[in-house]
Design a protein around this motif. Structure first.
Motif, mmCIF file in Angstrom:
data_model
loop_
_atom_site.group_PDB
_atom_site.id
_atom_site.type_symbol
_atom_site.label_atom_id
_atom_site.label_comp_id
_atom_site.label_asym_id
_atom_site.label_seq_id
_atom_site.Cartn_x
_atom_site.Cartn_y
_atom_site.Cartn_z
ATOM 1 N N HIS A 13 0.819 -1.213 0.000
ATOM 2 C CA HIS A 13 0.000 0.000 0.000
ATOM 3 C C HIS A 13 0.855 1.267 0.000
ATOM 4 N N SER A 14 2.176 1.131 0.030
ATOM 5 C CA SER A 14 3.013 2.331 0.002
ATOM 6 C C SER A 14 4.409 2.004 -0.522
ATOM 7 N N ILE A 15 5.050 3.029 -1.020
ATOM 8 C CA ILE A 15 6.438 2.942 -1.467
ATOM 9 C C ILE A 15 7.161 4.175 -0.945
ATOM 10 N N THR A 16 8.357 3.991 -0.434
ATOM 11 C CA THR A 16 9.130 5.095 0.135
ATOM 12 C C THR A 16 10.322 5.415 -0.750
ATOM 13 N N TRP A 17 10.344 6.633 -1.248
ATOM 14 C CA TRP A 17 11.453 7.100 -2.084
ATOM 15 C C TRP A 17 12.351 8.003 -1.243
ATOM 16 N N ARG A 18 13.662 7.803 -1.381
ATOM 17 C CA ARG A 18 14.636 8.652 -0.695
ATOM 18 C C ARG A 18 15.531 9.320 -1.729
ATOM 19 N N LEU A 19 15.544 10.640 -1.687
ATOM 20 C CA LEU A 19 16.354 11.403 -2.635
ATOM 21 C C LEU A 19 17.841 11.282 -2.318
ATOM 22 N N LYS A 20 18.668 11.382 -3.344
ATOM 23 C CA LYS A 20 20.110 11.492 -3.133
ATOM 24 C C LYS A 20 20.376 12.799 -2.381
ATOM 25 N N PRO A 21 21.281 12.801 -1.452
ATOM 26 C CA PRO A 21 21.578 14.056 -0.737
ATOM 27 C C PRO A 21 22.303 15.040 -1.642
ATOM 28 N N GLY A 22 22.069 16.315 -1.410
ATOM 29 C CA GLY A 22 22.800 17.362 -2.120
ATOM 30 C C GLY A 22 22.252 17.734 -3.479
ATOM 31 N N LEU A 23 21.125 17.194 -3.878
ATOM 32 C CA LEU A 23 20.558 17.546 -5.176
ATOM 33 C C LEU A 23 20.058 18.985 -5.174
ATOM 34 N N VAL A 24 20.325 19.683 -6.270
ATOM 35 C CA VAL A 24 19.837 21.060 -6.391
ATOM 36 C C VAL A 24 19.196 21.260 -7.751
ATOM 37 N N TRP A 25 18.251 22.180 -7.783
ATOM 38 C CA TRP A 25 17.678 22.632 -9.055
ATOM 39 C C TRP A 25 18.718 23.494 -9.771
ATOM 40 N N SER A 26 18.484 23.751 -11.022
ATOM 41 C CA SER A 26 19.450 24.535 -11.789
ATOM 42 C C SER A 26 19.589 25.966 -11.268
ATOM 43 N N ASP A 27 18.620 26.435 -10.475
ATOM 44 C CA ASP A 27 18.747 27.774 -9.877
ATOM 45 C C ASP A 27 19.498 27.729 -8.547
ATOM 46 N N GLY A 28 20.000 26.550 -8.157
ATOM 47 C CA GLY A 28 20.815 26.423 -6.959
ATOM 48 C C GLY A 28 20.061 26.077 -5.694
ATOM 49 N N THR A 29 18.733 26.046 -5.745
ATOM 50 C CA THR A 29 17.955 25.718 -4.552
ATOM 51 C C THR A 29 17.850 24.205 -4.390
ATOM 52 N N PRO A 30 17.689 23.729 -3.148
ATOM 53 C CA PRO A 30 17.691 22.285 -2.923
ATOM 54 C C PRO A 30 16.430 21.589 -3.433
ATOM 55 N N VAL A 31 16.602 20.370 -3.924
ATOM 56 C CA VAL A 31 15.478 19.509 -4.273
ATOM 57 C C VAL A 31 15.028 18.806 -3.001
ATOM 58 N N THR A 32 13.743 18.838 -2.713
ATOM 59 C CA THR A 32 13.250 18.219 -1.483
ATOM 60 C C THR A 32 12.066 17.291 -1.785
ATOM 61 N N SER A 33 11.698 16.523 -0.789
ATOM 62 C CA SER A 33 10.540 15.646 -0.915
ATOM 63 C C SER A 33 9.267 16.448 -1.150
ATOM 64 N N GLY A 34 9.275 17.711 -0.730
ATOM 65 C CA GLY A 34 8.130 18.574 -0.993
ATOM 66 C C GLY A 34 7.878 18.755 -2.470
ATOM 67 N N ASP A 35 8.955 18.719 -3.279
ATOM 68 C CA ASP A 35 8.784 18.828 -4.730
ATOM 69 C C ASP A 35 8.121 17.576 -5.297
ATOM 70 N N ILE A 36 8.393 16.421 -4.697
ATOM 71 C CA ILE A 36 7.728 15.186 -5.125
ATOM 72 C C ILE A 36 6.234 15.281 -4.844
ATOM 73 N N ALA A 37 5.907 15.686 -3.623
ATOM 74 C CA ALA A 37 4.495 15.816 -3.244
ATOM 75 C C ALA A 37 3.787 16.856 -4.104
ATOM 76 N N PHE A 38 4.480 17.950 -4.396
ATOM 77 C CA PHE A 38 3.871 18.994 -5.213
ATOM 78 C C PHE A 38 3.612 18.502 -6.637
ATOM 79 N N THR A 39 4.546 17.752 -7.185
ATOM 80 C CA THR A 39 4.370 17.240 -8.547
ATOM 81 C C THR A 39 3.094 16.415 -8.653
ATOM 82 N N TYR A 40 2.851 15.600 -7.634
ATOM 83 C CA TYR A 40 1.600 14.826 -7.590
ATOM 84 C C TYR A 40 0.395 15.763 -7.514
ATOM 85 N N ARG A 41 0.483 16.771 -6.652
ATOM 86 C CA ARG A 41 -0.630 17.708 -6.487
ATOM 87 C C ARG A 41 -0.892 18.490 -7.771
#
Length: 570
Positions: free
Chosen positions: A99-127
């Motif tokens: 009933h669930s799958i847990t994804w863990r991001l690689k540490p240190g990932l950033v968007w091209s504008d230099g801001t960090p990629v977070t799990s919030g971006d995953i949740a937002f993409t779904y939303r």
């Protein structure tokens, strides 16, 4: 991989945990050292947002910028990309009840504008994709997701409303990459399509950033200085030119050397062979589940009131079956593809465990049987003009497809074969950029289907076909009401099919899932909702001076463009 699929009933064995492609010598080299790489896609992209278009050209054009949590390798195996690893039952990433799958991001990932990629971006993409009114083209891949929790900045727990024995539809592959919440937060629901700046220049994590985008023409990308792998990409610029046709694209790489890579060279075998003799480029081919097919329009063609009126001829199963029996798919495969194509009896030709044998053989033509079917169904030629009719309805059809040499050959063949059984056919060819375009105001697009029959190609996004088969569900039908989003272009709706699809969504065990997938395939094929023609290998070409290319029929053709580089001159 296929042997493992057939032998195992556990999810953990289904998905090998592989490392992403290594950077190799690039780690010690300078980023952007090789200048510009020139790529030609003769179907020009109209957007760089894959959530607003299901077209391959848009998905591929976005992939150098936007990346998913995981990809599929050229062999069809899952590879962790932005994720640390592929979650499985064995490593605890998939819950025992599925009933669930847990994804863990690689540490240190950033968007091209230099801001960090977070799990919030995953949740937002779904939303973003599931927001009412968004018209998200990838909604089927997020099927059955109930919610996404983000217990920490690098962890996202995706919860499903039913057990998901194959929980890798969302955020795997180029169709559902991560998008940045900060950039798209004001583009939810009905506002999604109007966010032109965001849709034309998304901020991503990939090896390139968008410098300039001209819809229907050109995209210019520059190397992403924040890209996580030192020395990649090797090219400072990526120029993606759209438009033209497959022939001119092939010549631009194989004969003139103006471009480094040409996508989707659906050309006659002898044409490709002659082009390659110049020695400037190489032809490359890869197989997955790409099937050239005919789709029957089960509603009266039109955009408004006629949307829900059954087609006067094609609603008759006997007509659809007769048109299918009149085709000689063996001849089509020989003249259209040679060694890069084979007769397809299923809309789902693989992996082998998913391929039904209930429709074999299908390559043989039977004109007499087709004629008898039409006569028995009351379609007769009462006035001797060569065209059958029933009541006041003539058996006159419009066959539409994109402008392409092979497809025009197939149109000509079909027209003649259908003439022999008493059907008159008008042929219509539409520029590929228009036919596969996502503009809701375009009357000539694949999704609008303003014809009786359409020819095009499609494929499952990965080894598990659930999301692909969901493209024929009742709720995935495009219409004016949903902004012409959806993949069920023939407007077929069968509650029995939807019920079987629901069973597939909740079924565990590879063999049981495969059995259901075969039944769904058989419903589509045996009711002649869609007519599989050719199991196509994906064929492209690259310059002999271009290294690092690994054609991938399971993912974007530009999936590993970070590894492309210029070879030393001989």
């Amino acid at each position: 991989m296929i042997a493992r699929l057939a032998a195992s009933l556990t999810l953990s064995a289904l998905v090998p945990v592989l490392a992403a492609p290594s950077a190799g010598h690039a780690e010690d080299a300078e980023r952007g050292r090789d200048g510009t790489v020139r790529v030609i896609y003769w179907q020009a992209p109209s957007s760089l947002n894959p959530y607003l278009s299901g077209g391959v050209k848009e998905i591929d054009a976005a992939s150098p910028v936007l990346e998913p949590l995981a990809r599929l390798s050229p062999e069809g195996d899952l590879i962790p990309w932005l994720a640390r690893e592929i979650p499985t039952l064995d490593n605890g990433g998939v819950a025992p009840d599925m009933h669930s799958i847990t994804w863990r991001l690689k540490p240190g990932l950033v968007w091209s504008d230099g801001t960090p990629v977070t799990s919030g971006d995953i949740a937002f993409t779904y939303r973003y994709c599931t927001a009412p009114g968004a018209g998200c083209a990838q909604l089927a891949k997020l099927r059955d997701i109930e919610r996404i929790e983000t217990p920490d900045p690098l962890t996202a727990v995706v919860h499903f409303s039913v057990p998901k024995p194959y929980p890798y539809a969302a955020f795997v592959g180029p169709q559902t990459p991560l998008i940045q919440e900060a950039q798209f937060k004001d583009c939810l629901g009905h506002d999604a399509a109007s966010c032109t700046e965001e849709n034309f220049a998304p901020i991503g994590t990939g090896p390139f950033t968008v410098a300039e985008f001209r819809p229907g023409d050109t995209a210019l990308y520059t190397a992403n200085d924040a890209y996580r792998t030192p020395g990649q990409p090797a090219f400072a610029e990526l120029l993606l030119k759209g438009g033209g046709d497959a022939t001119s694209s092939g010549r631009a790489v194989l004969e003139t050397g103006e471009f480094d890579y040409a996508w989707n060279l659906q050309l006659a075998p002898e044409v490709l062979s002659a082009m390659s003799m110049r020695g400037k480029g190489k032809i490359i081919t890869a197989f997955s589940t790409l099937v050239e097919r005919l789709a029957f329009n089960l509603r009266e063609p039109g955009e408004s009131a006629s949307d829900h009126i059954p087609h006067p001829a094609l609603k008759d199963l006997a007509v659809r079956r007769a048109l299918t029996l009149a085709l000689d798919r063996d001849i089509m495969a020989q003249i259209g593809y040679g060694p890069t194509g084979r007769v397809a009896c299923n809309i789902l030709p693989g992996p082998p465990i998913y391929a039904s044998d209930a429709n074999d053989p299908c390559g043989d033509q039977d004109i007499e049987a087709a004629r008898a079917l039409l006569t028995d169904a009351g379609w007769i030629d009462s006035d001797g003009d060569g065209v059958r009719e029933r009541g006041d309805k003539k058996l006159e059809l419009v066959l539409q497809t994109s402008t392409n040499a092979v497809r025009q050959d197939f149109q000509t063949l079909a027209k003649e074969w259908w003439r022999q059984i008493g059907a008159r056919t008008e042929l219509r060819a539409v520029d590929g950029s228009v036919f596969f375009g996502s503009d809701p105001g375009n009357p000539d697009s694949l999704v609008k289907f303003n014809a009786d029959i359409q020819m095009y190609a499609g494929a499952s996004d990965g080894p598990d076909p659930e999301a692909y088969l969901a493209g024929w569900s009742c709720d995935d039908t495009p219409s004016a009401e949903n902004g012409w989003r959806g993949r069920n272009i023939g407007h077929w709706c069968d509650p029995a099919y939807d019920a079987l699809l629901e069973r597939l969504s909740g079924t565990t065990g590879t063999l049981d899932r495969a059995a259901l997938a075969r039944k769904l395939n058989d419903m589509l094929v045996q009711q002649h909702v869609v007519v599989p023609l050719i199991d196509r290998g994906r064929t492209s070409a690259h310059a002999t001076s271009l290294g690092g290319v690994r054609l991938n029929a399971w993912d974007s053709e530009l999936w590993n463009i970070a590894e492309w580089h210029r070879l030393p001159a001989e």
